[in-house]
Design an enzyme around this catalytic site. Structure first.
Site, short mmCIF file in Angstrom:
data_model
loop_
_atom_site.label_atom_id
_atom_site.label_comp_id
_atom_site.label_asym_id
_atom_site.label_seq_id
_atom_site.Cartn_x
_atom_site.Cartn_y
_atom_site.Cartn_z
N HIS A 164 39.01 1.64 -5.04
CA HIS A 164 40.08 2.34 -5.88
C HIS A 164 40.94 3.02 -4.81
O HIS A 164 42.15 3.32 -5.18
CB HIS A 164 39.56 3.31 -6.96
N ASP A 371 47.95 6.92 -1.89
CA ASP A 371 47.52 6.54 -3.25
C ASP A 371 46.97 5.12 -3.33
O ASP A 371 47.78 4.25 -2.79
CB ASP A 371 48.31 6.93 -4.21
P1 ADQ Z 1 43.59 8.83 -9.76
O1 ADQ Z 1 43.62 9.34 -8.46
O2 ADQ Z 1 42.83 9.46 -10.88
O3 ADQ Z 1 42.70 7.20 -9.67
P2 ADQ Z 1 45.82 7.23 -11.14
O4 ADQ Z 1 45.94 5.96 -10.80
O5 ADQ Z 1 47.24 8.06 -11.36
O6 ADQ Z 1 45.11 8.25 -10.31
O7 ADQ Z 1 45.19 7.59 -12.49
C1 ADQ Z 1 45.08 8.45 -13.38
C2 ADQ Z 1 44.72 8.30 -14.65
O8 ADQ Z 1 44.53 9.67 -15.43
C3 ADQ Z 1 46.02 7.77 -15.31
O9 ADQ Z 1 45.40 6.77 -16.34
C4 ADQ Z 1 46.73 8.62 -16.11
O10 ADQ Z 1 47.33 8.58 -17.61
C5 ADQ Z 1 45.44 10.00 -16.38
N1 ADQ Z 1 46.02 11.19 -16.32
C6 ADQ Z 1 46.26 11.65 -15.18
N2 ADQ Z 1 46.76 13.05 -15.47
C7 ADQ Z 1 46.50 13.19 -16.75
C8 ADQ Z 1 46.52 14.57 -17.69
N3 ADQ Z 1 47.17 15.58 -17.21
N4 ADQ Z 1 45.96 14.01 -18.65
C9 ADQ Z 1 45.26 13.27 -19.33
N5 ADQ Z 1 45.30 12.21 -18.34
C10 ADQ Z 1 45.86 11.99 -17.35
C11 ADQ Z 1 42.11 6.31 -8.74
C12 ADQ Z 1 42.93 6.16 -7.19
C13 ADQ Z 1 44.26 5.85 -7.62
C14 ADQ Z 1 44.00 4.34 -8.33
C15 ADQ Z 1 43.04 4.78 -9.67
C16 ADQ Z 1 42.68 3.42 -10.41
O11 ADQ Z 1 42.99 7.38 -6.56
O12 ADQ Z 1 44.90 5.54 -6.47
O13 ADQ Z 1 45.23 3.74 -8.84
O14 ADQ Z 1 42.09 5.45 -9.20
O15 ADQ Z 1 42.16 2.37 -9.46
#
Ligand code: ADQ
Length: 461
Positions: A164, A371
């Site tokens: 990921h 990211d």
């Molecule tokens: P993350 O680093 O966790 O994921 P991201 O891809 O943005 O980052 O996913 C975050 C998820 O958590 C989103 O679905 C979002 O809606 C939810 N979220 C974020 N902040 C929140 C909050 N305050 N309250 C509730 N929900 C919240 C890792 C990798 C990324 C990759 C993903 C998926 O670091 O690069 O995109 O896995 O592969």
């Protein structure tokens, strides 16, 4: 995919966490926030599936249990093992190194030994649960040795691995004292998925250099087997977010928040509180706009939602105080009574609240220094049903490879980020609509279902 019946998923955390009961009632499980869970849940609920992972509680060896249509199979990990395997090797060695070493990676042999032992335990659990000739899908940087270990235990299985996070260029990966072990660990899979083509190319080059492996582009030959290593950019459930954005519950939330914000324009950031996410950069950019008077506290508000993350790791504690100090300073300098320029929430928010915020945001600021993908950018786009709103997106996210109609920025350049936010705030509605329309089509067509289907097809499901 459904014809094969059970899918076996292996990841560090189960997709649930335990919530303490109030008033002496029974504890219950809740689905956890985070990229992996948001991405896989819609698919797993439609087919029989087992998920192997840690419950979030030390030494938890409870029996498998069912929650929300998914069978959860806990792997017990002790507190000391968590410090070596998770906080140490995963989050202080691999995580910074794979994110361009924006924090120095630490190399400790004791962490590596524990990482190996815990990976072996996950492989063992998967070997016990998998059906003959079944499919196992292993996830992410905490479990890079599992494919090879699992193949040794169960050569009958088809094994997929998806990373990921980014996969680093040779110069960085070469630092790792255990570089060959990690490459061999991954090569135990039949299909290795990365977020971007650059990441998969980095991997193939490293296999050539350190293991003398022959390849034909995305196909590598190892011990008479062929392994596919290529990009499968992850996505979101577009239909789910699109539909949620039209519900009365979300509209009600949005009205409540709007009443509190007044008629100020809103810039939004939503992230796990992580040093890779570039929260500081966007704060600095906003500070510049307050300084030059291009944004004023009575016409613009920046809402930053930061979900607590890895709070036991020192860098994250430090990051939190730095960010909070910075926001305090900016608010202290530019705020007025009743008008705070940055509204900061250090907590998770419900999905209704999240979607309401996406709907209210005139500008979505996604500025990670690096990211793997970034699902937040895609979620924002999916919620903008009327084609309004502007996405400011770091070039260093996986998402930037697809979302080319966003305002792409270099997150290391404060002027560039501030400039893009300014352009976004002033963008003419027809240009914003053209861009948003095209972004929505990209995410609509490449949704999470397509992602999972393409991975499974490659795996031979
Ligand atoms: P993350 O680093 O966790 O994921 P991201 O891809 O943005 O980052 O996913 C975050 C998820 O958590 C989103 O679905 C979002 O809606 C939810 N979220 C974020 N902040 C929140 C909050 N305050 N309250 C509730 N929900 C919240 C890792 C990798 C990324 C990759 C993903 C998926 O670091 O690069 O995109 O896995 O592969």
């Amino acid at each position: 995919m459904s014809e094969r019946g059970d899918i076996l998923i292996v990841s560090n955390r189960l997709p649930v966490h335990r919530v303490r009961a109030e008033n002496g009632g029974a504890d219950r499980w809740e689905t956890s926030p985070g990229g992996l869970v948001s991405a896989l849940k819609p698919i797993l609920q439609t087919v029989g599936s087992t998920w192997i992972g840690w419950t979030g509680v030390d030494d938890d060896d409870r029996a498998p249990f069912e929650h929300d249509g998914i069978r959860n199979h806990p792997v017990a990990i002790s507190g000391e093992e968590m410090r070596g395997y998770y906080e140490g090797f995963s989050n202080r060695t691999i995580w910074p190194l794979y994110h361009d070493a924006i924090r120095p990676a630490e190399y400790h042999r004791s962490w590596w030994r524990i990482y190996t032992a815990v990976n072996q335990r996950f492989a063992q659990a998967a070997a016990e649960c998998a059906k003959p000739g079944g499919l196992v899908w292993v996830h992410d940087y905490q479990l890079q040795l599992v494919p090879e270990m699992l193949r040794a235990l169960r050569p009958d299985l088809r094994i997929g691995f998806f990373l990921h996070i980014p996969f680093p260029p040779q110069e960085l990966f070469a630092q790792l004292p255990w570089r060959r072990h990690l490459l061999r660990g991954l090569l135990g899979a039949d299909v290795i998925g990365f977020q971007t083509r650059v990441a998969s190319e980095n991997f193939v080059q490293l296999c050539r250099r350190f293991l003398n492996i022959r390849d034909r582009g995305t196909e590598l030959q190892i011990e008479g087997r062929s392994v596919i290593a290529r990009a499968f950019p992850i996505s979101i459930d577009f239909g789910h977010f699109d539909a949620m954005a039209g519900t009365e519950a979300v509209a009600e939330q949005a009205r409540m928040v709007r009443a509190r914000l007044g008629d100020r324009r809103m810039i939004l950031g939503v992230d796990r509180l992580d040093y890779t996410k570039g929260i500081d950069i966007r704060m600095r950019a906003f500070q510049d706009l307050l300084h030059t008077g291009e944004c004023r506290p009575d016409d613009t508000v920046f809402v930053q939602v930061a979900v607590p993350s890895r709070e036991k790791v020192e860098e994250y504690q430090e990051l939190r105080s730095n960010i909070e100090e910075m926001i305090g300073r900016i608010n202290g300098k530019y705020g007025q009574v009743g008008r705070t320029p940055i509204q900061y929430l250090h907590r998770g928010v419900s999905q209704d609240e999240l979607v309401a915020l996406y709907l209210l945001a005139d500008v979505m600021a996604v500025t990670p220094a690096r990211d793997g993908m970034n699902l937040v950018a895609k979620e924002y786009v999916a919620c903008r049903r009327d084609d309004t709103g502007v996405l400011v997106l770091s070039e260093f996210t996986g998402a930037a490879h697809e979302l080319t109609d966003a305002l792409l920025v270099n997150p290391h350049d404060v002027d560039d980020v501030a400039g893009a936010i300014k352009i976004a705030l002033q963008m003419k509605p027809d240009e914003a609509a053209r861009r948003m329309h095209s972004l929505r089509e990209v995410v609509r067509q490449n949704d999470v279902h397509r992602w999972a289907r393409s991975f499974y097809e490659e795996l031979g499901a």
